[in-house]
Design a protein around this motif. Structure first.
Motif, short mmCIF file in Angstrom:
data_model
loop_
_atom_site.label_atom_id
_atom_site.label_comp_id
_atom_site.label_asym_id
_atom_site.label_seq_id
_atom_site.Cartn_x
_atom_site.Cartn_y
_atom_site.Cartn_z
N GLN A 1 0.64 -1.09 0.04
CA GLN A 1 0.02 0.14 -0.03
C GLN A 1 0.77 1.16 -0.10
O GLN A 1 0.69 2.25 -0.63
CB GLN A 1 -0.97 0.06 1.29
CG GLN A 1 -2.14 1.13 1.21
CD GLN A 1 -2.88 1.25 2.33
OE1 GLN A 1 -2.43 -0.04 3.19
NE2 GLN A 1 -3.79 1.88 2.61
N HIS A 2 1.83 1.31 0.76
CA HIS A 2 2.79 2.31 0.68
C HIS A 2 3.49 2.62 -0.40
O HIS A 2 3.71 3.71 -1.14
CB HIS A 2 3.87 2.32 1.98
CG HIS A 2 4.78 3.33 1.91
ND1 HIS A 2 4.73 4.74 2.27
CD2 HIS A 2 6.27 3.40 1.71
CE1 HIS A 2 5.57 5.68 1.79
NE2 HIS A 2 6.58 4.76 1.70
N LEU A 3 4.16 1.39 -1.01
CA LEU A 3 4.90 1.57 -2.41
C LEU A 3 3.84 2.17 -3.46
O LEU A 3 4.51 2.95 -4.29
CB LEU A 3 5.33 0.16 -2.60
CG LEU A 3 6.62 -0.36 -1.78
CD1 LEU A 3 6.93 -1.88 -2.10
CD2 LEU A 3 7.64 0.54 -1.56
N ASN A 4 2.55 1.75 -3.39
CA ASN A 4 1.75 2.18 -4.61
C ASN A 4 1.39 3.80 -4.30
O ASN A 4 1.02 4.37 -5.43
CB ASN A 4 0.50 1.47 -4.08
CG ASN A 4 0.45 0.03 -4.79
OD1 ASN A 4 1.43 -0.49 -5.64
ND2 ASN A 4 -0.38 -0.88 -4.45
N SER A 5 1.92 4.39 -3.03
CA SER A 5 1.37 5.88 -2.93
C SER A 5 2.79 6.40 -3.51
O SER A 5 2.50 7.68 -3.58
CB SER A 5 1.20 5.99 -1.41
OG SER A 5 2.43 6.15 -0.72
N LEU A 6 3.81 5.95 -3.59
CA LEU A 6 4.92 6.44 -4.14
C LEU A 6 5.02 6.62 -5.63
O LEU A 6 4.51 5.83 -6.52
CB LEU A 6 6.25 5.84 -4.02
CG LEU A 6 6.44 5.51 -2.36
CD1 LEU A 6 7.71 4.69 -1.99
CD2 LEU A 6 6.43 6.83 -1.56
N ASP A 7 5.60 7.83 -6.05
CA ASP A 7 5.72 8.29 -7.67
C ASP A 7 7.20 7.45 -8.13
O ASP A 7 8.08 8.31 -8.33
CB ASP A 7 5.71 9.81 -7.88
CG ASP A 7 5.83 10.19 -9.33
OD1 ASP A 7 5.53 8.96 -10.11
OD2 ASP A 7 5.98 11.11 -9.69
#
Length: 384
Positions: free
Chosen positions: A63-69
């Motif tokens: 979930q956190h990695l998906n929030s990164l550009d």
């Protein structure tokens, strides 16, 4: 095109109680998860093919990695058997030379620049407590031996866990640990170079997060997105997030990073090397210094928080004190002397006039009556 594999599957058990509900790579330091600094350092070096191996609490990490550009590919290590097993999970995605990095250590871009062009190399650093790491014996810049967490370390040089490999590393992964594969390569006559890191830091134990927080706060940019009373005094670099209000007569000495939607003061003092997460309330007449406060924490009025790590969701009443002092602490069968005020796990509740002195408090502990506490308190304890 060089690829990078970030190993972010482990728990970081020596960082408990803070990693009970959050993998070490997601622990916030200067209000950013540790893994973000690793990804930044790779991107700064133009490395855009990044594979992240996740495992422990993988949903949160994904979930956190998906929030990164950032261009990230995720691979799952089904059981947390070790670093070698985690790297093996990434093998199907690897097409050529690769960098391997821990997702839960700080590494800077200059260190990656030193190693990325060298085939079969290990990034090394000097460390005052080498026995917590793989100790490296080097001759003429070549690694001769890696000794894992020895009682008596032969040198102060340790492996940072950052490697540059050719794909042949996979044929040497006979056990579940990468250092064993490196030892097998050396035994087979392969040369593994030792490259000194420019800057690297690991938080092995929870109190190490304070040093890491101090280091990372050196890199913050000043910026005020919240609302600050005209009487607030600011010195040094201060970053304040959206929706945060700072009340009258508060004094903030940077470097300090305060997240969003916090309520600080009035009449509080925030001293250097402090990071405060999101939705934190710090009530009037409270003093905070050299501390890492995670999100959703409340600190009551007339408190003094020094050298403390406060886990997410702690509710501390008024007149709470954390007092740095040095004492012997047993961790993982080793006794060491450490100086800090307190490490509080998630959801700790403390009654007024509680004092923590060199104290590690587990998750969801309730302290029902003000008293002085030292040493370790296990998860879920009720202190009457």
């Amino acid at each position: 095109m060089m690829q990078a594999v970030i190993l972010a599957a482990g728990e970081g058990s020596r960082l408990r109680p803070l990693t009970r509900s959050k993998p070490k790579a997601l622990i916030p330091v200067a209000n950013r998860p540790i893994i973000d600094y690793v990804i930044d350092a790779l991107l700064e070096n133009g490395i855009r093919e990044i594979v992240v191996v996740v495992g422990y609490r993988k949903e949160e990490v994904i979930q956190h990695l998906n929030s990164l550009d950032a261009p990230l590919q995720v691979v799952i290590q089904e059981r947390q058997l070790g670093t070698g097993d985690a790297l093996r999970a990434a093998e199907p995605e690897i097409r050529g030379d690769l960098l391997v990095l821990p997702g839960d250590n700080y590494i800077n871009a200059a260190s990656i620049a030193r190693i990325k062009g060298v085939r079969n190399a290990m990034l090394v650093a000097e460390h005052p407590n080498p026995s917590n790491f793989g100790v490296v014996v080097i001759r003429s810049g070549i690694v001769r031996e890696v000794v894992e967490k020895p009682e008596d370390a032969p040198t102060f040089t340790v492996s940072t866990g950052v490697y540059s490999f050719t794909p042949e590393i996979f044929s040497y992964l006979q056990t579940n640990e990468i250092p064993d594969a490196v030892s097998a390569m050396i035994a087979d006559g392969r040369q593994v170079r030792a490259i000194p890191a420019d800057e690297w830091q690991d938080a092995v134990y929870p109190w190490d997060l304070l040093k890491l927080n101090t280091r990372m706060l050196r890199g913050i940019q000043p910026g005020i997105a919240g609302t600050i009373d005209a009487s607030v005094v600011r010195r040094g670099v201060v970053q304040i997030g959206k929706g945060t209000t700072v009340g009258p007569n508060t004094v903030i000495y940077g470097p300090v990073n305060i997240g969003s939607n916090c309520n600080i003061g009035p009449n509080t003092v925030i001293m250097p090397d402090t990071s405060i997460g999101d939705r934190v309330v710090i009530e009037p007449f409270t003093y905070v210094a050299d501390s890492l406060i995670m999100s959703d924490v409340t600190v009551g009025s007339h408190s003094r928080i020094v050298s403390a790590v406060l886990g997410q969701g702690c509710i501390l009443a008024d007149h709470i004190t954390t007092t740095p002092s040095a004492s012997l602490i047993e961790v993982g069968g080793r006794v060491q002397k450490e100086e800090f005020g307190a490490v509080l796990g998630e959801g700790v509740r403390a009654a007024p006039f509680t004092t923590f002195k060199n104290c590690i408090v587990g998750n969801n502990v309730s302290i029902l009556k003000g008293r002085t506490l030292a040493g370790r308190i296990e998860d879920g304890t009720r202190v009457m």
